[in-house]
Design a protein around this motif. Structure first.
Motif: not given
Length: 117
Positions: A30-35, A44-47, A92-95, A97-104
């Motif tokens: 994220a540091q490559n493209f997110i503020k 992982h909760q941001i869009s 890549a960031a969306e995948e 957060t979707k595929r790995l248990p980061i939100t679990n």
């Protein structure tokens, strides 16, 4: 999950580190493209695809060597390249957060398995 020893025995349990390593992974990407102000433990909760959360095109980071190489590109080519990189980063960031248990929440609580806790 652990490191296998010579005889196939688990020497060290490391599953309790999974959540913190996943957060570190998503922050590194994220540091490559997110503020910067949006990069936190709740990254992982941001869009990721929300343009308001992304850096301006000129600030998207693609690596030092790459930045030096693309300096001489025509503006249209440079813009297209940065846009393509941004799309890659977002996907890549969306995948992740979707595929790995980061939100679990369950995986976040595995810290109790750390022998030092």
């Amino acid at each position: 999950l652990g490191v296998l020893g010579v005889f196939g025995c688990f020497e060290k349990i490391i599953i309790h580190k999974m959540y913190s390593h996943l957060i570190r992974l998503i922050k590194a990407l994220a540091q490559n493209f997110i503020k910067p102000e949006l990069i936190s433990e709740n990254i992982h909760q941001i869009s990721f695809s929300n343009p308001n959360n992304c850096l301006p095109e000129s600030e998207i980071f693609v690596g030092r060597e790459c930045e030096n190489f693309i300096k001489s590109f025509p503006e249209a080519v440079l813009s297209s390249f940065k846009t393509t990189c941004l799309k890659f980063y977002i996907k890549a960031a969306e995948e992740i957060t979707k595929r790995l248990p980061i939100t679990n929440q369950f995986f976040k609580e595995f810290e109790f398995l750390d022998q030092n806790v």
